[in-house]
Design a protein around this motif. Structure first.
Motif, PDB file in Angstrom:
ATOM      1  N   GLY A 194       0.850  -1.184   0.000  1.00 17.32           N
ATOM      2  CA  GLY A 194       0.000   0.000   0.000  1.00 17.32           C
ATOM      3  C   GLY A 194       0.877   1.222   0.000  1.00 17.32           C
ATOM      4  N   ASP A 195       0.274   2.348  -0.337  1.00 13.71           N
ATOM      5  CA  ASP A 195       1.040   3.585  -0.527  1.00 13.71           C
ATOM      6  C   ASP A 195       1.123   4.378   0.776  1.00 13.71           C
ATOM      7  N   TYR A 196       2.033   3.989   1.653  1.00 14.97           N
ATOM      8  CA  TYR A 196       2.185   4.643   2.950  1.00 14.97           C
ATOM      9  C   TYR A 196       3.641   5.026   3.166  1.00 14.97           C
ATOM     10  N   VAL A 197       3.847   6.267   3.576  1.00 17.31           N
ATOM     11  CA  VAL A 197       5.196   6.816   3.704  1.00 17.31           C
ATOM     12  C   VAL A 197       5.884   6.324   4.972  1.00 17.31           C
ATOM     13  N   SER A 198       5.119   6.213   6.043  1.00 18.76           N
ATOM     14  CA  SER A 198       5.711   6.016   7.369  1.00 18.76           C
ATOM     15  C   SER A 198       4.737   5.254   8.260  1.00 18.76           C
ATOM     16  N   MET A 199       5.209   4.906   9.452  1.00 15.87           N
ATOM     17  CA  MET A 199       4.339   4.239  10.417  1.00 15.87           C
ATOM     18  C   MET A 199       3.171   5.151  10.808  1.00 15.87           C
ATOM     19  N   ALA A 200       3.442   6.452  10.940  1.00 15.92           N
ATOM     20  CA  ALA A 200       2.365   7.378  11.303  1.00 15.92           C
ATOM     21  C   ALA A 200       1.295   7.410  10.213  1.00 15.92           C
ATOM     22  N   ASP A 201       1.731   7.516   8.965  1.00 15.93           N
ATOM     23  CA  ASP A 201       0.807   7.523   7.828  1.00 15.93           C
ATOM     24  C   ASP A 201       0.014   6.206   7.790  1.00 15.93           C
ATOM     25  N   PHE A 202       0.732   5.093   7.941  1.00 14.30           N
ATOM     26  CA  PHE A 202       0.112   3.769   7.857  1.00 14.30           C
ATOM     27  C   PHE A 202      -0.936   3.569   8.942  1.00 14.30           C
ATOM     28  N   THR A 203      -0.563   3.853  10.171  1.00 13.99           N
ATOM     29  CA  THR A 203      -1.492   3.580  11.276  1.00 13.99           C
ATOM     30  C   THR A 203      -2.664   4.550  11.277  1.00 13.99           C
ATOM     31  N   ALA A 204      -2.489   5.731  10.680  1.00 16.20           N
ATOM     32  CA  ALA A 204      -3.598   6.680  10.603  1.00 16.20           C
ATOM     33  C   ALA A 204      -4.528   6.378   9.436  1.00 16.20           C
ATOM     34  N   ASN A 205      -4.000   5.833   8.357  1.00 18.90           N
ATOM     35  CA  ASN A 205      -4.771   5.802   7.111  1.00 18.90           C
ATOM     36  C   ASN A 205      -5.012   4.432   6.485  1.00 18.90           C
TER      37      ASN A 205
ATOM     38  N   GLY B  52      -2.474  -7.560   8.762  1.00 17.42           N
ATOM     39  CA  GLY B  52      -1.720  -8.468   7.896  1.00 17.42           C
ATOM     40  C   GLY B  52      -0.241  -8.122   7.845  1.00 17.42           C
ATOM     41  N   PHE B  53       0.046  -6.834   7.808  1.00 18.35           N
ATOM     42  CA  PHE B  53       1.439  -6.398   7.750  1.00 18.35           C
ATOM     43  C   PHE B  53       2.173  -6.750   9.036  1.00 18.35           C
ATOM     44  N   MET B  54       1.555  -6.439  10.180  1.00 22.37           N
ATOM     45  CA  MET B  54       2.234  -6.723  11.450  1.00 22.37           C
ATOM     46  C   MET B  54       2.414  -8.219  11.657  1.00 22.37           C
ATOM     47  N   ARG B  55       1.425  -9.000  11.259  1.00 24.72           N
ATOM     48  CA  ARG B  55       1.591 -10.458  11.362  1.00 24.72           C
ATOM     49  C   ARG B  55       2.723 -10.924  10.447  1.00 24.72           C
ATOM     50  N   ALA B  56       2.853 -10.307   9.305  1.00 21.29           N
ATOM     51  CA  ALA B  56       3.910 -10.691   8.366  1.00 21.29           C
ATOM     52  C   ALA B  56       5.287 -10.414   8.972  1.00 21.29           C
ATOM     53  N   VAL B  57       5.434  -9.312   9.687  1.00 25.95           N
ATOM     54  CA  VAL B  57       6.736  -9.008  10.305  1.00 25.95           C
ATOM     55  C   VAL B  57       7.131 -10.138  11.258  1.00 25.95           C
TER      56      VAL B  57
ATOM     57  N   PRO C  68      13.425  12.952   8.636  1.00 22.17           N
ATOM     58  CA  PRO C  68      14.840  13.307   8.528  1.00 22.17           C
ATOM     59  C   PRO C  68      15.687  12.969   9.755  1.00 22.17           C
ATOM     60  N   ASN C  69      15.177  13.113  10.956  1.00 25.09           N
ATOM     61  CA  ASN C  69      16.008  12.800  12.127  1.00 25.09           C
ATOM     62  C   ASN C  69      16.383  11.328  12.199  1.00 25.09           C
ATOM     63  N   SER C  70      15.614  10.497  11.543  1.00 24.72           N
ATOM     64  CA  SER C  70      15.874   9.047  11.581  1.00 24.72           C
ATOM     65  C   SER C  70      16.735   8.586  10.411  1.00 24.72           C
ATOM     66  N   HIS C  71      17.016   9.494   9.478  1.00 25.01           N
ATOM     67  CA  HIS C  71      17.722   9.141   8.237  1.00 25.01           C
ATOM     68  C   HIS C  71      16.897   8.217   7.357  1.00 25.01           C
ATOM     69  N   GLN C  72      15.581   8.365   7.375  1.00 22.97           N
ATOM     70  CA  GLN C  72      14.773   7.578   6.440  1.00 22.97           C
ATOM     71  C   GLN C  72      15.180   7.931   5.018  1.00 22.97           C
ATOM     72  N   GLU C  73      15.560   6.914   4.261  1.00 24.12           N
ATOM     73  CA  GLU C  73      16.012   7.132   2.880  1.00 24.12           C
ATOM     74  C   GLU C  73      14.906   6.854   1.873  1.00 24.12           C
ATOM     75  N   VAL C  74      14.100   5.853   2.170  1.00 25.78           N
ATOM     76  CA  VAL C  74      13.076   5.440   1.201  1.00 25.78           C
ATOM     77  C   VAL C  74      11.705   5.777   1.780  1.00 25.78           C
ATOM     78  N   PRO C  75      10.937   6.630   1.083  1.00 28.29           N
ATOM     79  CA  PRO C  75       9.667   7.104   1.632  1.00 28.29           C
ATOM     80  C   PRO C  75       8.491   6.156   1.380  1.00 28.29           C
ATOM     81  N   HIS C  76       8.725   4.869   1.673  1.00 27.60           N
ATOM     82  CA  HIS C  76       7.656   3.863   1.720  1.00 27.60           C
ATOM     83  C   HIS C  76       7.876   3.110   3.030  1.00 27.60           C
ATOM     84  N   LEU C  77       6.840   3.012   3.859  1.00 28.74           N
ATOM     85  CA  LEU C  77       7.000   2.361   5.162  1.00 28.74           C
ATOM     86  C   LEU C  77       7.735   1.034   5.037  1.00 28.74           C
TER      87      LEU C  77
END
Ligand code: AMP
Length: 123
Positions: free
Chosen positions: A48-59, A67-72, A94-103
């Motif tokens: 799915g098209d989610y940038v981050s954990m915040a985006d994913f858990t909100a949207n 399904g995603f958490m079970r997969a982990v 940026p503070n985390s050095h996220q390089e790829v903007p897909h969760l």
């Protein structure tokens, strides 16, 4: 932050570039990190098209979050990491050095990992 359809993990999900796959189901894809930071370093990404954990858990729909958490957990089990232990990390912004903007969740293990953060962060 708007989702960038051209990020490298979006291209992997669309099959436009290859990955070294370790797991896939309807909700998630897992593959070896191209630049491993531990003897086992796998990335798990949601379908799915989610940038981050915040985006994913909100949207994201509940079914995809589950399904995603079970997969982990399943990927860590399948990699044989449960007995020795492992670390999961998800960088965001940026503070985390996220390089790829897909969760993505990093699964790191295979040997003792050392402390979570270096003491230099205090400087
Ligand atoms: P992050 O800094 O949390 O955004 O992590 C991005 C991760 O993606 C880094 O550990 C990279 O080594 C990894 N990476 C980048 N491109 C690829 C790729 N094509 N296949 C596998 N891993 C990749």
């Amino acid at each position: 932050m708007a989702y960038d359809q051209n990020n490298i993990f979006a291209k992997i999900l669309r099959g436009e570039i290859p990955c070294n796959k370790v797991f896939e189901n309807d909700h998630a894809l897992a593959f070896h990190d191209i630049n491993p930071q531990a003897s086992v370093h796998v990335l798990v990404i949601p379908k799915g098209d989610y940038v981050s954990m915040a985006d994913f858990t909100a949207n994201a729909p509940a079914e995809l979050i589950e399904g995603f958490m079970r997969a982990v957990g399943e990927v860590a089990r399948e990699l044989g990491l449960e007995s020795g232990g492992y670390r999961t990390i998800s960088n965001a912004g940026p503070n985390s050095h996220q390089e790829v903007p897909h969760l993505h969740i990093h699964i790191l293990g295979g040997r003792p990992l050392g402390p979570l953060l270096d003491s230099r962060f205090e400087n």
